[in-house]
Design a protein around this motif. Structure first.
Motif, short mmCIF file in Angstrom:
data_model
loop_
_atom_site.label_atom_id
_atom_site.label_comp_id
_atom_site.label_asym_id
_atom_site.label_seq_id
_atom_site.Cartn_x
_atom_site.Cartn_y
_atom_site.Cartn_z
N PRO A 131 0.84 -1.21 0.00
CA PRO A 131 0.00 0.00 0.00
C PRO A 131 0.87 1.26 0.00
N THR A 132 0.39 2.33 -0.60
CA THR A 132 1.12 3.61 -0.56
C THR A 132 0.15 4.72 -0.17
N MET A 133 0.69 5.89 0.02
CA MET A 133 -0.13 7.06 0.39
C MET A 133 -1.27 7.26 -0.61
N GLU A 210 14.14 5.34 -2.29
CA GLU A 210 14.65 4.89 -0.99
C GLU A 210 13.58 4.05 -0.28
N GLY A 211 14.00 3.39 0.78
CA GLY A 211 13.08 2.52 1.52
C GLY A 211 11.76 3.20 1.86
N ASP A 212 11.83 4.42 2.37
CA ASP A 212 10.58 5.09 2.75
C ASP A 212 9.76 5.49 1.53
N LEU A 214 9.09 3.65 -0.92
CA LEU A 214 8.22 2.52 -1.28
C LEU A 214 6.77 2.85 -0.94
N TYR A 215 6.58 3.46 0.25
CA TYR A 215 5.22 3.69 0.75
C TYR A 215 4.69 5.06 0.36
N SER A 236 9.05 -4.15 7.44
CA SER A 236 7.83 -3.33 7.50
C SER A 236 6.74 -4.08 8.25
N GLU A 237 6.58 -5.36 7.93
CA GLU A 237 5.57 -6.18 8.61
C GLU A 237 5.83 -6.20 10.12
N ALA A 240 4.88 -2.95 11.71
CA ALA A 240 3.42 -2.83 11.78
C ALA A 240 2.88 -3.63 12.95
N PHE A 271 -9.64 2.43 10.01
CA PHE A 271 -8.19 2.48 9.80
C PHE A 271 -7.64 1.09 9.52
N ARG A 274 -8.42 -0.14 6.20
CA ARG A 274 -7.68 0.55 5.15
C ARG A 274 -6.27 -0.01 4.98
N VAL A 275 -5.66 -0.41 6.09
CA VAL A 275 -4.29 -0.91 6.01
C VAL A 275 -4.22 -2.44 6.11
#
Lengths: 338, 338
Positions: A131-133, A210-212, A214-215, A236-237, A240, A271, A274-275
């Protein structure tokens, strides 16, 4: 056109308990699909019960690949495993795609052995969705290849872009390469050389991510070697899970916080929905002469259903043809020069 | 014993506006420290005003390393940069440690050039701290080395374990290696060979840690090459930002959710405080003949203060001596064999 999906019903942490109900729900939802349930018939049949099964076929397979079995052993000794039979149904054309929640290494080995690679592609890659912004992004490789050459990363870019353009009907999806800085001088030699190849590829390449990033949705497709991709995904998992645990603990601290939790529940649920990582379940094994989708081993029925939908969608949209055409196009200038 | 910390006041996104107030707060809090504020005196002095400054020294440096400056250029041309002067104060023994929020590559290059490496260590590594379910873990390398040999990873293990054992007074901290599976057969050749070296090292090695294991507290120290470590760190940061943004959006959706937000505020604040990444600011450049701590470029005063505390703590606990002793011990058997 009817799409037929072969399902390795024995794979995953829960086996038929999850895969069979998910398959039945799937055919109920999608009128253009049929499924072939592969596995121990005596385990599968009781779960179907008296459901009217117009588009459901049971295909008995006598062996099961264990989740922790060495891929080489599974490949060599279990010729009648549910996993291998499901993949073989794709090879023979009886199915348009197959899905398994089983042992990743075994699925990769069997798929590669049975289906073979598409011309011009050296190695399969595991392509997943994050998922991304502003939507989502496709990332590959997530763990099939621990050492990649620049050429492999270029092939991942071509395959990923072909997949997105087929399934999401997008003309020129953006492609980025995972790196540790945005400047071109950053990274190791493989990544720098791969970036050069990608700039010259004719793909809609946008450079380093960069890593960040990705999202942040900085690219529709992000390529990386399987070691890095796997670590990025799993860390990331892990984070979370940490955050979810801490939030839960805080809401359960005392009576007052529990009251707050009740009041905040609808918001927190929206929320969570959504994620919900289950929505992103189903990673495609790209580069093979057939569609193979890997579900997370711990998937529940909802989650496994997402992987089934992904497989059907890829079959419908002709992903393999798209990749083959794009690879051929890529090789064209080289042939002309030669 | 008084600990003296040299501070590159010009580094970071905010420069003296952040570094100077953080430094003043730091000396106020910790009676056994003094600070040397390095940078443009005309920028630093006004921020000190009429504060009684018993343990604060201003050391003028006429140049500033830009955040996006090429490390080689900073190293070659800016001999009087605040960063270089701060590091040189460690070299000369005027300071016990230095802290900078500036350009990571430049800080690494300058530190290596000015301070040199400890005997037996080939390369410096960036060692940072991540929160876990049951405390925190030290991870290195986070980006100094994009290609590592098995021997480098072994050295990272030795340095990380020495750091934890010095600062946290723990006898035999556990050490793991970041990998893409828990089985020993997993991973690329470098990681497999590094694991063999670590098993034989006499360290309290616990084997492979997967990405999600980072946050589960499966080891006190986790080693990886800088490319993988950087991607793991940044992708986690990216996901955390995504989750925070989505949660905020859900709480701001309408009047009812805003009301829920007000009621849930104390809980959410406790949660935010618990996972506040600012608390983990300050990564150590390990392997040098001197203590150098890198703060995040975007650090605020609280966050920069954490990096200052880390530097002081490492100086107090004699980390460098601990590493040197451990490296010497490691080389002993080899010498005996030779």
């Amino acid at each position: 056109m009817t799409i037929t999906v072969a399902i390795d019903c024995m794979g995953g942490d829960h086996g038929p308990q999850v895969t069979v109900p998910a398959a039945l729900e799937f055919v109920r939802d999608q009128p253009d699909v049929r499924v072939i349930l592969v596995g121990l018939a005596e385990r599968i049949c009781p779960l179907i019960g008296d459901v009217a099964i117009g588009r459901v076929v049971i295909h008995h397979a006598s062996e099961v690949v264990a989740m922790d079995e060495a891929p080489s052993v599974a490949l060599r000794t279990k010729k009648d495993s549910s996993m291998r039979v499901a993949v073989s149904l794709v090879k023979s054309g009886e199915a348009d795609a197959c899905v398994s929640a089983g042992n990743t290494g075994a699925l990769m080995g069997i798929s590669r052995f049975v289906l073979k690679m598409l011309p011009g592609i050296d190695r399969p890659a595991i392509c997943g969705i994050l998922p991304t912004m502003n939507g989502h992004t496709h990332v590959l490789d997530l763990g099939a290849n621990v050492d990649c050459s620049p050429e492999h990363l270029l092939q991942f870019g071509i395959m990923g872009a072909s997949l997105v353009s087929a399934v999401e009907h997008r003309d020129r999806p953006t492609v980025g390469i995972l790196n540790i800085g945005q400047e071109e001088i950053k990274g190791n030699d493989v990544v720098k050389r791969a970036a050069e190849l990608l700039w010259d590829s004719g793909l809609n390449f946008v450079g380093n991510i960069e890593g960040d990033g990705l999202y942040k949705g900085q690219a529709d497709v992000v390529v990386c070697d399987g070691f890095v991709g796997n670590v990025a995904l799993k860390s990331s998992e892990g984070l979370a899970q940490l955050l979810a645990t801490f939030l839960r603990q805080e809401f359960r601290r005392n009576l007052l916080t529990k009251l707050a939790a009740v009041i905040a529940l609808p918001v927190v649920n929206r929320f969570k929905n959504r994620v919900d990582h289950r929505k992103y379940n189903g990673a495609t094994l790209l580069g093979l002469k057939g569609i193979v989708v890997k579900s997370h081993g711990s998937a529940d029925a909802f989650s496994f259903g997402q992987a089934l939908q992904r497989a059907a969608e890829e079959a419908r949209s002709g992903v393999l043809l798209r990749i083959s055409e794009r690879v051929a196009q890529q090789q064209q200038p080289l042939l002309e020069i030669a």
